[in-house]
Design a protein around this motif. Structure first.
Motif, PDB file in Angstrom:
ATOM      1  N   VAL A  71       0.870  -1.228   0.075  1.00 40.59           N
ATOM      2  CA  VAL A  71       0.022  -0.062   0.259  1.00 40.59           C
ATOM      3  C   VAL A  71       0.779   1.183  -0.023  1.00 40.59           C
ATOM      4  O   VAL A  71       1.626   1.578   0.742  1.00 40.59           O
ATOM      5  CB  VAL A  71      -0.856  -0.095   1.143  1.00 40.59           C
ATOM      6  N   HIS A 103      -7.592  -1.840   1.848  1.00 39.74           N
ATOM      7  CA  HIS A 103      -6.117  -1.510   2.024  1.00 39.74           C
ATOM      8  C   HIS A 103      -5.698  -1.264   3.193  1.00 39.74           C
ATOM      9  O   HIS A 103      -4.565  -1.194   3.575  1.00 39.74           O
ATOM     10  CB  HIS A 103      -5.832   0.079   1.395  1.00 39.74           C
ATOM     11  N   VAL A 109      -4.396   3.325   6.591  1.00 36.87           N
ATOM     12  CA  VAL A 109      -5.091   4.374   5.790  1.00 36.87           C
ATOM     13  C   VAL A 109      -5.488   5.648   6.468  1.00 36.87           C
ATOM     14  O   VAL A 109      -5.321   6.617   6.166  1.00 36.87           O
ATOM     15  CB  VAL A 109      -6.220   3.828   4.881  1.00 36.87           C
ATOM     16  N   PHE A 113      -8.593   5.508  -3.335  1.00 39.94           N
ATOM     17  CA  PHE A 113      -7.594   4.417  -3.738  1.00 39.94           C
ATOM     18  C   PHE A 113      -7.047   4.341  -4.983  1.00 39.94           C
ATOM     19  O   PHE A 113      -6.565   3.537  -5.527  1.00 39.94           O
ATOM     20  CB  PHE A 113      -8.364   3.141  -3.287  1.00 39.94           C
ATOM     21  N   MET A 136      -2.707   0.396  -4.341  1.00 41.43           N
ATOM     22  CA  MET A 136      -2.457  -1.056  -3.742  1.00 41.43           C
ATOM     23  C   MET A 136      -1.766  -1.729  -5.135  1.00 41.43           C
ATOM     24  O   MET A 136      -2.161  -1.568  -6.333  1.00 41.43           O
ATOM     25  CB  MET A 136      -3.754  -1.726  -3.434  1.00 41.43           C
ATOM     26  N   LEU A 167     -10.842  -4.642  -5.320  1.00 43.90           N
ATOM     27  CA  LEU A 167      -9.847  -4.290  -4.341  1.00 43.90           C
ATOM     28  C   LEU A 167     -10.367  -4.808  -2.968  1.00 43.90           C
ATOM     29  O   LEU A 167      -9.670  -5.204  -2.118  1.00 43.90           O
ATOM     30  CB  LEU A 167      -9.993  -2.674  -3.983  1.00 43.90           C
ATOM     31  N   ARG A 221      -0.891  -6.921   4.537  1.00 46.41           N
ATOM     32  CA  ARG A 221      -0.677  -5.201   3.875  1.00 46.41           C
ATOM     33  C   ARG A 221       0.756  -4.858   4.321  1.00 46.41           C
ATOM     34  O   ARG A 221       1.174  -4.958   5.453  1.00 46.41           O
ATOM     35  CB  ARG A 221      -1.602  -4.639   4.380  1.00 46.41           C
ATOM     36  N   TYR A 266       3.149  -1.449   4.201  1.00 44.69           N
ATOM     37  CA  TYR A 266       2.722  -0.089   4.027  1.00 44.69           C
ATOM     38  C   TYR A 266       4.006   0.329   3.547  1.00 44.69           C
ATOM     39  O   TYR A 266       5.104   0.485   4.274  1.00 44.69           O
ATOM     40  CB  TYR A 266       2.372   0.585   5.298  1.00 44.69           C
TER      41      TYR A 266
END
Ligand code: PLP
Length: 421
Positions: A50, A82, A87, A268, A285, A407, A416, A418
């Motif tokens: 992400v 995400h 986020v 996104f 993503m 998504l 995920r 980051y």
């Protein structure tokens, strides 16, 4: 038990909260956080990256389109897949003035993650957990009398009034007070002075429709009904300070901006407008995996469940550890693509639950452990390799669905990661 499960157990005694052990009374409902794989659990190489800088960029683009309206990103369904806490923290630091989620559970997750901005819970189902709504300082969307009773009770217990936003149904036929019931709802509301209606909202059914099409006329009708609802409610003594209607498509068109906007998909990096109205948006993503097996099959040999693919030439088949349980749609069987060394390789045979096979015969230099990009862009390893991208929109059209589903389907067992590139 994995680390995220341990986290959830710990949550039962979060500091500063009343005990949330289950009892028989309806006002002590226990609201659990959703669970997902954490990077620390990652063994197999399938992961979602992400890009936090892209997220901030998209917020700036949307804020420009929104003009004077506040931007309240929609982070339901785990922030469109995400990871809502990361986020939200990123967007809050970048200036987002509020957030919208669908479920109370999602709001609780954001509060637990330290998010302090106002959070609007749009889904409307509260399961009796009104005490939790008030205790967490989140704003519920209401549209029926049972909401009013529950909120008023929780407000009396807390000793202060509570704010709520009122939803009007102007054409979705999903949630919201119907136009014919506005006055009777206002009369009922008057019985509960503890509940303050601070916002008025509706949701658009056809905001993506091209200008001049039948759908765009529908948006105009919904906005006109919303204006009428505002006037009639004001006459009945209900005058909220903020009104909000616009989803991503409406914001990007500059339509129905009112006082705040609720963009989801555009945050996104996906434009919902067929005309690509917001080319400045950047995908957030990227989903990648690796080749974990490489073999050559002969002409006439088949691949996977149901032998859906049969080789017509000696064929290099690579296996990637990602399947439909990770969010790679089974509808992509024998028709989707991935990227290896910057070039497209077709998915062959049926996508299975945990694995998929691709034909890499035409990928020069392909090797075991090569990165496979399932969503997003990839650059090859050397100057001889290619560079290409698979957008959520393209994957959606191949799988017969919409980018929103692509998504949000990336499942919780895909960790995920980051990035601040
Ligand atoms: C009530 C409401 N507002 C806003 C949004 C955001 O929509 P989009 O992702 O199209 O921006 C959604 C998502 O479906 C929604 O349900």
């Amino acid at each position: 038990m994995d680390a995220s499960a341990l986290d959830d157990d710990k949550d039962e005694s979060s500091p500063g909260l009343p005990s949330r052990r289950r009892t028989d009374t309806s006002d002590s409902v226990r609201v659990l956080k959703p669970r997902r794989a954490a990077p620390a659990d990652a063994v197999r190489p399938t992961r979602a990256e992400v890009n936090l800088a892209a997220l901030r960029h998209n917020l700036r683009v949307i804020a420009r389109h929104a003009g004077r309206a506040k931007v309240w990103p929609v982070l339901k369904a785990d922030g469109y897949g995400h990871g809502a806490p990361a986020v939200a923290r990123t967007l809050e630091r970048a200036g987002a003035e509020g957030f919208c989620v669908a479920l109370l559970e999602e709001a609780v997750e954001l509060r637990d993650a330290g998010v302090r901005a106002p959070i609007l819970v749009m889904g409307g189902y509260y399961g009796g957990a009104y005490e939790e709504i008030v205790g967490r300082g989140v704003v519920p969307v209401i549209y029926d009398g049972s909401h009013l009773e529950g909120l008023a009770r929780a407000s009396r217990q807390a000793g202060h009034p509570v704010d709520a936003h009122l939803k009007i149904d102007t054409g979705m036929a999903r949630l919201g007070v119907r136009m014919r019931d506005l006055e009777s709802f206002a009369a009922e509301l008057a019985r509960f002075p503890e509940v303050r209606i601070s916002g008025l909202m509706t949701h658009l059914a056809c905001a993506e429709a091209a200008a001049g099409s039948e759908g765009s006329g529908f948006t105009a009708e919904q906005v006109a009904l919303f204006e009428e609802a505002t006037t009639r409610l004001a006459r009945a003594g209900v005058s909220p300070q903020v009104r909000h209607v616009a989803n991503s498509a409406a914001v990007l068109r500059g339509e129905a901006l009112f006082d705040a906007v609720r963009p989801g998909i555009a945050i996104f990096g996906v434009s919902p407008l067929a005309s690509g109205g917001a080319l400045e948006l950047r995908p957030v993503m990227r989903v990648r995996s690796e080749i974990v097996d490489l073999r050559t099959i002969e002409a006439g040999e088949s691949v996977g469940y149901g032998a859906l693919f049969r080789a017509t030439r000696p064929t290099r088949i690579a296996t990637l550890p990602m399947g439909y349980a990770d969010g790679l749609s089974r509808h992509l069987s024998n028709c989707g693509h991935v990227l290896v060394r910057g070039v497209r390789a077709p998915l062959v045979g049926a996508v299975s639950m945990d694995m998929s096979m691709i034909d890499v015969t035409d990928v020069p230099g392909v090797g075991l452990h090569d990165e496979v990009t399932v969503l997003g862009s990839q650059e090859g390893l050397s100057s001889r390799d290619g560079r290409d991208a698979l957008s959520a929109e393209e994957i959606a059209s191949q799988a017969g669905t919409i980018a929103w589903e692509v998504l949000t389907s990336v499942s919780r067992r895909v960790p995920r990661f980051y990035r601040e590139p």
